[in-house]
Design a protein around this motif. Structure first.
Motif, short mmCIF file in Angstrom:
data_model
loop_
_atom_site.label_atom_id
_atom_site.label_comp_id
_atom_site.label_asym_id
_atom_site.label_seq_id
_atom_site.Cartn_x
_atom_site.Cartn_y
_atom_site.Cartn_z
N GLU A 147 27.06 5.84 36.93
CA GLU A 147 26.51 7.10 37.45
C GLU A 147 27.38 7.62 38.60
O GLU A 147 27.68 8.81 38.68
CB GLU A 147 25.06 6.93 37.92
CG GLU A 147 24.49 8.24 38.47
CD GLU A 147 23.01 8.19 38.82
OE1 GLU A 147 22.27 7.39 38.19
OE2 GLU A 147 22.61 8.96 39.72
N ILE A 148 27.76 6.72 39.48
CA ILE A 148 28.59 7.11 40.63
C ILE A 148 29.93 7.66 40.13
O ILE A 148 30.39 8.73 40.60
CB ILE A 148 28.83 5.90 41.57
CG1 ILE A 148 27.51 5.29 42.07
CG2 ILE A 148 29.76 6.28 42.70
CD1 ILE A 148 26.73 6.14 43.04
N VAL A 201 21.94 2.25 41.62
CA VAL A 201 22.34 2.81 40.31
C VAL A 201 23.65 2.17 39.87
O VAL A 201 24.45 1.71 40.68
CB VAL A 201 22.50 4.35 40.34
CG1 VAL A 201 21.16 5.01 40.61
CG2 VAL A 201 23.56 4.83 41.32
N ALA A 202 23.86 2.20 38.56
CA ALA A 202 25.06 1.59 37.99
C ALA A 202 26.31 2.36 38.44
O ALA A 202 26.24 3.55 38.75
CB ALA A 202 24.97 1.60 36.47
N ASP A 203 27.43 1.65 38.45
CA ASP A 203 28.72 2.27 38.80
C ASP A 203 28.98 3.50 37.93
O ASP A 203 29.58 4.48 38.40
CB ASP A 203 29.87 1.28 38.57
CG ASP A 203 30.02 0.29 39.71
OD1 ASP A 203 30.81 -0.66 39.56
OD2 ASP A 203 29.34 0.47 40.75
#
Lengths: 85, 188
Positions: free
Chosen positions: A28-29, A24-26
């Motif tokens: 989301e994190i 997942v893309a940064d």
């Protein structure tokens, strides 16, 4: 049909979600971190707690993980490959 | 003045082996792994041990494998190693008893050790907690059941009559809640 043991089932669930978290893309994190009041951009942020800041009892617990004295650790490099997506 | 030791993760950051965003991603992944850890260990131990093994050379990043994926794999293998060692230790006890016994056993054969009861209990407790978290979310419960049984996304979409979009958004919801709950657990 063979019943799946709880530990095997849990392992499958965690592995699937880990695979997601690897790709997942940064955004989301970081969104998750921000939801919890962390500001990763800030130095000394709670986001870094447990990562760059040692936690109480950590050295003792690492001995629990290692089980062996450091000198008897096999140094042969072991390649760890990620789960296939 | 007390000299605070740098953590292995801090060391890796200083050496530019990882970025701050990488560390947060690994923290999130470590929190996920912690759902299946015994109470005397936590996510920080997994994370730091993975970095320690990378830094001391006992684990080497394979060519073509990104650092975060590599360290996630190391965390998984540390967890497996922990349970394997725990099972070996538990197996010593019946072995010791058999050696010390005066009377000969009938078959002389050791029974294969049963699945680790502690690991099984921890897994059951984690699954109960996960079930509770998604009590009101039937789509999430279906996807969790499907992942538990090892079904593919296509199979789950067919079985539970979900569109691909619904499936993806449900899976996103599941991981965010599990990670949030994991991060929300009391920090050591």
């Amino acid at each position: 049909m063979k019943a799946i043991s709880p530990e095997v089932g849990l392992e499958r669930l965690l592995l699937a979600l880990e695979t997601d978290l690897l790709v997942v893309a940064d955004e989301e994190i970081l969104a998750i971190a921000k939801e919890l009041g962390m500001n990763p951009a800030m130095k000394g942020s709670a986001a870094m707690f447990g990562i760059t800041t040692p936690t109480a009892g950590q050295v003792h617990r690492q001995r629990l993980i290692r089980k062996e004295p450091v000198s008897s650790f096999k140094r042969r490099p072991k390649e760890d490959t990620p789960p296939s997506t | 003045m007390r000299n605070l030791r740098k953590t292995p993760a801090a060391e890796a950051l200083d050496r530019n082996l990882v970025t701050r965003n990488d560390l947060i991603r690994l923290k999130v992944i470590a929190r996920l792994h912690a759902w299946a850890l015994p109470p005397d260990l936590d996510w920080t131990d997994l994370l730091q041990e993975a970095f320690a093994r990378m830094l001391d050379g006992s684990r080497r990043q394979p060519d073509g494998v990104p650092m975060v994926a590599f360290l996630a794999g190391v965390m998984r293998s540390i967890r497996s190693e922990y349970w394997r060692n725990a099972r070996k230790e538990a197996a010593q006890i019946p072995k010791l008893r058999a050696e010390l016994e005066v009377l000969d056993s009938q078959g002389g054969e050791l029974v294969d050790p049963a699945p680790d009861p502690e690991r099984s209990l921890i897994a059951r407790e984690a699954l109960s907690e996960i079930e509770r978290l998604f009590e009101a979310d039937i789509q999430a419960r279906n996807v969790i059941a499907g992942l538990f049984e090892g079904h593919s996304p296509d199979e789950m979409c067919r079985t539970y009559n979900m569109s691909k979009t619904d499936y993806e958004s449900t899976r996103k919801r599941i991981r965010r809640i599990l990670v949030r709950e994991g991060l929300r657990s009391p920090q050591p």
